[in-house]
Scaffold this active site. Structure first.
Site, PDB file in Angstrom:
ATOM      1  N   SER A  49       0.808  -1.218   0.000  1.00 42.78           N
ATOM      2  CA  SER A  49       0.000   0.000   0.000  1.00 42.78           C
ATOM      3  C   SER A  49       0.844   1.273   0.000  1.00 42.78           C
ATOM      4  O   SER A  49       0.399   2.310  -0.487  1.00 42.78           O
ATOM      5  CB  SER A  49      -0.940   0.007   1.211  1.00 42.78           C
ATOM      6  OG  SER A  49      -0.204  -0.126   2.421  1.00 42.78           O
ATOM      7  N   GLY A  86      -1.942  -4.228   1.014  1.00 47.04           N
ATOM      8  CA  GLY A  86      -2.054  -5.417   1.844  1.00 47.04           C
ATOM      9  C   GLY A  86      -1.110  -6.535   1.458  1.00 47.04           C
ATOM     10  O   GLY A  86      -1.084  -7.578   2.127  1.00 47.04           O
ATOM     11  N   ASN A 115       4.075  -5.420   5.578  1.00 47.11           N
ATOM     12  CA  ASN A 115       2.923  -6.153   6.107  1.00 47.11           C
ATOM     13  C   ASN A 115       3.343  -7.436   6.814  1.00 47.11           C
ATOM     14  O   ASN A 115       2.671  -7.890   7.741  1.00 47.11           O
ATOM     15  CB  ASN A 115       1.926  -6.463   4.985  1.00 47.11           C
ATOM     16  CG  ASN A 115       1.182  -5.215   4.536  1.00 47.11           C
ATOM     17  OD1 ASN A 115       0.667  -4.460   5.355  1.00 47.11           O
ATOM     18  ND2 ASN A 115       1.145  -4.979   3.242  1.00 47.11           N
ATOM     19  N   ASP A 196      -4.221   6.817  10.084  1.00 49.40           N
ATOM     20  CA  ASP A 196      -3.831   5.481  10.557  1.00 49.40           C
ATOM     21  C   ASP A 196      -2.401   5.430  11.061  1.00 49.40           C
ATOM     22  O   ASP A 196      -1.951   4.417  11.595  1.00 49.40           O
ATOM     23  CB  ASP A 196      -4.050   4.436   9.460  1.00 49.40           C
ATOM     24  CG  ASP A 196      -3.241   4.735   8.189  1.00 49.40           C
ATOM     25  OD1 ASP A 196      -2.330   5.583   8.218  1.00 49.40           O
ATOM     26  OD2 ASP A 196      -3.545   4.112   7.155  1.00 49.40           O
ATOM     27  N   HIS A 199       0.247   5.256   6.625  1.00 51.77           N
ATOM     28  CA  HIS A 199       0.366   5.647   5.222  1.00 51.77           C
ATOM     29  C   HIS A 199       0.636   7.146   5.084  1.00 51.77           C
ATOM     30  O   HIS A 199      -0.104   7.950   5.647  1.00 51.77           O
ATOM     31  CB  HIS A 199      -0.903   5.269   4.464  1.00 51.77           C
ATOM     32  CG  HIS A 199      -1.172   3.796   4.470  1.00 51.77           C
ATOM     33  ND1 HIS A 199      -2.034   3.202   5.378  1.00 51.77           N
ATOM     34  CD2 HIS A 199      -0.653   2.811   3.713  1.00 51.77           C
ATOM     35  CE1 HIS A 199      -2.056   1.906   5.149  1.00 51.77           C
ATOM     36  NE2 HIS A 199      -1.223   1.631   4.150  1.00 51.77           N
TER      37      HIS A 199
END
Length: 221
Positions: A49, A86, A115, A196, A199
């Site tokens: 991402s 993801g 991830n 979040d 990002h």
């Protein structure tokens, strides 16, 4: 046959001929697909991402900004962004053969692993997947830039240090270029991230582009 039937058949034949002619004209007017054009050499980005411009317009991400810089400073090159939000290294390892066959890149940027770390996946597993991707890219004749990540300290010293060491070890073992930490220019700036806290926002994407470019540019020569 009746005259009425013949008139209807002639009319139908005329309509069909018109439709065929119209379709032929439309197909002739369509632009060539990018793959068919065959112009330029290709950089393939395999990322997650952070490279897929999560939460942003695609054109705002560092990968798209890098493509714009390539057009200006390295004409003849194109960039294909095969990043998936993801994505883990396992996902990248399962996809890379297909992406290599489809795009035939001369340079592959591997920016995966974040991830894996956030999920606490085994370090040996992550390294094996990174090595699989590097070997596949090199076997295809492509040059490789491995882009590393870092993990927050709450995962424990042994894990965070081992995670960072994976990238160095893979780069050294396979003699490929390494950028140790994608987010290095912005990592300590809370305002650089979306809500979040993972990002980056659009405003700092040029910093990421500028951070990656010195590692990527030599591979385009």
């Amino acid at each position: 046959m009746s005259q009425e039937y013949m008139r209807e058949r002639t009319r139908a034949s005329g309509v069909l001929s018109y439709l065929v002619l119209t379709l032929a004209v439309l197909l002739t007017a369509l632009p060539e697909p990018a793959e068919a054009a065959g112009s330029g050499r290709t950089v393939l980005v395999m990322g997650d991402s952070l490279s897929a411009a999560y939460g942003l317009a695609p054109r705002e991400g560092w990968v798209a900004l890098t493509a714009e810089r390539m057009a200006q400073q390295a004409p003849g090159w194109r960039l294909v962004n095969a990043s998936v939000s993801g994505e883990t290294t396992a996902g990248g390892a399962s996809r890379i053969e297909g992406e290599l066959a489809r795009n035939r890149p001369e340079v592959v940027v591997i920016a995966l692993g974040g991830n894996d770390g956030l999920r606490g996946l085994p370090l040996k597993q992550t390294r094996a997947n990174l090595e699989k991707m590097v070997r596949a890219a090199k076997s295809s004749g492509a040059r490789v830039l491995l882009v590393g990540m870092r993990m927050p300290p709450n995962l424990g010293k042994a894990y965070t240090e081992g995670f960072a060491a994976n990238y160095r070890a893979v780069a050294e073992a396979h003699q490929v270029a390494l950028l140790p930490f994608l987010l290095e220019p912005i990592a300590l700036d809370r305002g650089a991230f979306q809500a979040d806290n993972i990002h980056p926002v659009a405003a700092v994407q040029p910093k990421l582009r500028d951070h990656v470019w010195p590692a990527l540019a030599p591979l385009l020569k």
